[in-house]
Design a protein around this motif. Structure first.
Motif, short mmCIF file in Angstrom:
data_model
loop_
_atom_site.label_atom_id
_atom_site.label_comp_id
_atom_site.label_asym_id
_atom_site.label_seq_id
_atom_site.Cartn_x
_atom_site.Cartn_y
_atom_site.Cartn_z
N ASP A 180 6.65 -1.20 -7.81
CA ASP A 180 7.90 -1.95 -7.68
C ASP A 180 8.78 -1.73 -8.91
N GLY A 181 8.14 -1.69 -10.11
CA GLY A 181 8.89 -1.44 -11.34
C GLY A 181 9.51 -0.06 -11.35
N VAL A 182 8.77 0.94 -10.86
CA VAL A 182 9.30 2.31 -10.78
C VAL A 182 10.52 2.34 -9.86
N LEU A 183 10.42 1.67 -8.71
CA LEU A 183 11.54 1.64 -7.76
C LEU A 183 12.76 0.95 -8.35
N GLU A 184 12.51 -0.14 -9.08
CA GLU A 184 13.62 -0.84 -9.73
C GLU A 184 14.25 0.04 -10.82
N ALA A 185 13.39 0.77 -11.54
CA ALA A 185 13.87 1.62 -12.63
C ALA A 185 14.75 2.77 -12.13
N ILE A 186 14.54 3.21 -10.89
CA ILE A 186 15.36 4.30 -10.36
C ILE A 186 16.52 3.77 -9.51
N GLY A 187 16.78 2.46 -9.61
CA GLY A 187 17.95 1.90 -8.95
C GLY A 187 17.75 1.38 -7.56
N VAL A 244 9.38 9.26 -9.04
CA VAL A 244 8.41 8.73 -8.07
C VAL A 244 7.19 9.64 -8.00
N LEU A 245 7.43 10.95 -7.95
CA LEU A 245 6.32 11.89 -7.86
C LEU A 245 5.48 11.90 -9.14
N PHE A 246 6.12 11.69 -10.29
CA PHE A 246 5.36 11.56 -11.54
C PHE A 246 4.39 10.38 -11.44
N PHE A 247 4.90 9.26 -10.94
CA PHE A 247 4.07 8.06 -10.86
C PHE A 247 2.86 8.28 -9.94
N SER A 256 -1.25 9.23 -19.52
CA SER A 256 0.09 8.98 -18.98
C SER A 256 0.58 7.55 -19.21
N ALA A 257 -0.26 6.69 -19.81
CA ALA A 257 0.08 5.27 -19.93
C ALA A 257 1.38 5.05 -20.69
N VAL A 258 1.58 5.78 -21.78
CA VAL A 258 2.78 5.59 -22.61
C VAL A 258 4.03 5.96 -21.82
N PRO A 298 -2.94 5.54 -10.87
CA PRO A 298 -1.70 5.19 -10.17
C PRO A 298 -1.41 6.03 -8.93
N SER A 299 -2.22 7.03 -8.64
CA SER A 299 -2.00 7.80 -7.41
C SER A 299 -2.50 7.07 -6.17
N VAL A 300 -3.20 5.94 -6.37
CA VAL A 300 -3.69 5.17 -5.21
C VAL A 300 -2.51 4.48 -4.54
N VAL A 301 -2.29 4.80 -3.29
CA VAL A 301 -1.23 4.13 -2.51
C VAL A 301 -1.86 3.68 -1.21
N ARG A 302 -1.90 2.38 -0.98
CA ARG A 302 -2.48 1.85 0.26
C ARG A 302 -1.81 0.51 0.56
N GLY A 303 -1.60 0.24 1.84
CA GLY A 303 -1.07 -1.04 2.28
C GLY A 303 0.16 -1.48 1.51
N LEU A 304 1.11 -0.57 1.40
CA LEU A 304 2.22 -0.83 0.47
C LEU A 304 3.11 -2.00 0.91
N GLU A 305 3.13 -2.31 2.19
CA GLU A 305 3.92 -3.45 2.64
C GLU A 305 3.11 -4.75 2.61
N TYR A 306 1.85 -4.65 2.26
CA TYR A 306 0.89 -5.73 2.46
C TYR A 306 0.44 -6.34 1.14
N TYR A 307 0.16 -5.49 0.15
CA TYR A 307 -0.42 -5.95 -1.11
C TYR A 307 0.67 -6.32 -2.11
N THR A 308 0.33 -7.26 -2.99
CA THR A 308 1.31 -7.79 -3.93
C THR A 308 0.95 -7.53 -5.39
N GLY A 309 -0.21 -6.97 -5.68
CA GLY A 309 -0.65 -6.74 -7.06
C GLY A 309 -1.60 -5.57 -7.13
N PRO A 310 -2.76 -5.76 -7.77
CA PRO A 310 -3.74 -4.66 -7.85
C PRO A 310 -4.18 -4.19 -6.47
N VAL A 311 -4.35 -2.88 -6.34
CA VAL A 311 -4.95 -2.29 -5.14
C VAL A 311 -6.08 -1.38 -5.60
#
Length: 507
Positions: A180-187, A244-247, A256-258, A298-311
């Motif tokens: 969500d932060g990445v999406l906000e950061a790119i507008g 987005v692809l970097f993330f 990559s944390a920094v 951070p490459s884990v992407v699952r249930g993106l409309e469903y989860y609100t925090g850690p996945v």
């Protein structure tokens, strides 16, 4: 005019599409596997819960289609009070309903596990069924990410309890807030960009299927598949796509944390997500779960409309051979995450929750590939044969059968046509019975039984060629007093077990 009635057609026996019959071997394998999973969950202090197969359709939340008949994705029917009910799509929505309905009686945090079938009204395909089993564990009412960290540790412990060694699995952890932060950061923050955000999430969800190149097209102008069908893209520019692809391309979080922190800098939600990931990492490390077992990814992407925090996702890292004969990594066997909004739908107040689900069938396939399942010995029943059909004889046969069962020995009395004795022994052979008990009129008069070692008899008939070998071999049939029946059968079964053990050790 022909008044002769037409012969009724035989009903064709056919299995509904997308469903399977389960055989004894599969059922025993599942029971063996779920018993081990249950033991781990119980050690963690989780309690069992069972909810019905049906729920009111509106309780299934996002799976309810906007149509007059809600049968898209779920199997539905209308009750006599005109309310729609559906077969459960997963085990989480029923849990949310149960918690909301019993909120005043439940002790929070509520820690529970459930195993059961779920149903999907989707097009079936190879390995894709409309009915399958899931095994879930959830903690409701725990807002801290230490509950998510514990879930990841429990997943790791479960896989090891099933015989999957370290190095053959990894629990990968990400956080929806970071994305969500990445999406906000790119507008793409704000309500007016909700539709575009959803398109981005859907594109990211195709990463495993299409790879970075395909996802880049879906993030940008769109993608045309091999059939010529075109999927409209999210309309991002190249700079946005690159971020987005970097993330989603991060494979080493420490390295990559920094840069990731810099990417989400200035977004409260993104910064919170990074902090939560770091906290989970510190907790699992302190508990002795290194990155070889639980990895921030951070490459884990699952249930993106469903989860609100850690996945988090449980992935098996060993190779298997697919149906095309290719070596491929086995991949995911379960996963989950934090879903703080699901129970809240019923409550009108925040109710934090986190949990994960194991795909039982998929995990069972993996364990069979590793030779970790189905190895438990199942001894077929001792067969008490029937020589006479009168009440007294039948009573004796049934009494012998019950004595064997009472002694913990699996046994059955022959229930078919007893008049052809040869068929009884054929039945015993096909069934794999280890021992047959025989008592005719002469034996009954003497109070004895014939006990036939069917396994040894088969070996003798196939291997022994001379009289000396016959004399040295273990006796394949002996006469014993009825009173010694149980002891003699035990003795034979023990000798057979020793033979199997010896044969296994010589392999």
């Amino acid at each position: 005019m022909n008044d002769k009635q037409k012969k009724p057609q035989k009903l064709k026996a056919r299995l509904p599409r997308g469903f399977v019959d389960r055989t004894a071997g599969d059922i025993r394998a599942v029971n063996e596997m779920t018993a081990k999973i249950r033991e781990v969950y119980e050690h963690y202090g989780f309690d069992p819960l069972e909810t019905p197969l049906f729920e009111y359709t509106d309780a299934l939340g996002k799976f309810l289609p906007d149509s007059d008949r809600p049968n898209e994705g779920v199997f539905s029917l209308q009750d006599d009070d005109e309310q729609w009910m559906s077969l459960r799509y997963d085990l989480t929505a029923p849990l949310a309903r149960h918690v909301a309905e019993n909120f005043n009686e439940i002790q929070l945090p509520y820690r529970t596990y459930r195993a059961g079938y779920v149903f999907r009204n989707e097009k079936p395909g190879p390995g894709r069924f409309r009915q399958f089993m899931q095994f879930d564990a959830d903690t409701v009412g725990a807002p801290g990410v230490q509950a998510d960290a514990e879930m990841c540790m429990m997943m790791a412990d479960t896989l090891e309890a099933l015989g999957i060694k370290r190095g053959d699995y990894v629990i990968r952890v990400n956080n929806r807030k970071v994305l969500d932060g990445v999406l906000e950061a790119i507008g793409l923050g704000g309500d007016d960009k909700a539709g575009q955000r959803l398109n981005v999430l859907r594109a990211i969800d195709k990463l495993d299927k299409f790879g970075p190149g395909g996802v880049a097209l879906l993030l940008g102008p769109g993608r045309k598949d091999e059939s010529g069908d075109f999927t409209k893209g999210a309309g991002l520019d190249q700079a946005q796509i690159d971020k987005v692809l970097f993330f989603v391309g991060i494979t080493d979080y420490a390295e990559s944390a920094v840069r990731l922190a810099e990417l989400v800098a200035g977004t409260a939600r993104g910064g919170e997500g990074v902090e939560e990931l770091n906290f989970i990492g510190a907790l699992v490390t302190s508990a002795g779960y290194g990155p070889d077992r639980i990895k921030i990814d951070p490459s884990v992407v699952r249930g993106l409309e469903y989860y609100t925090g850690p996945v988090y996702e449980a992935e098996l890292t060993f190779d298997v051979t697919n149906e095309k004969g290719e070596k491929v990594v086995f991949g995911s066997v379960g996963g989950g995450g934090r879903y703080d909004g699901l129970v809240s739908r019923f409550m009108g107040q925040p109710v934090p929750a986190t949990g994960f689900s194991i795909g039982v069938s998929r995990l069972m396939t993996a364990l069979k590939n590793l030779g970790k399942l189905g190895a438990s010995e199942v001894i077929e029943p001792v067969l008490v044969t029937v020589m006479d059909g009168d009440v007294e004889a039948m009573g004796r046969y049934q009494k012998m059968t019950q004595e064997l069962r009472a002694a913990g020995i699996r046994a059955e009395m022959f229930q078919g046509n007893w008049k052809k004795f040869g068929n009884q022994l054929k039945y015993a052979d096909r069934r794999g019975c280890p021992v047959a008990i025989i008592q005719g009129g002469d034996e009954r008069a003497e109070g004895v039984v014939q006990i036939k070692d069917l396994i040894e008899g088969k070996r003798l008939s196939g291997e022994i060629e001379d009289n000396a070998s016959w004399r040295e071999a273990r006796v394949a049939q002996e006469t014993a007093p009825e009173a010694d029946l149980v002891a003699k059968v035990r003795e034979i079964l023990a000798a057979q077990a020793e033979d199997r053990k010896r044969a296994t050790s010589n392999v």
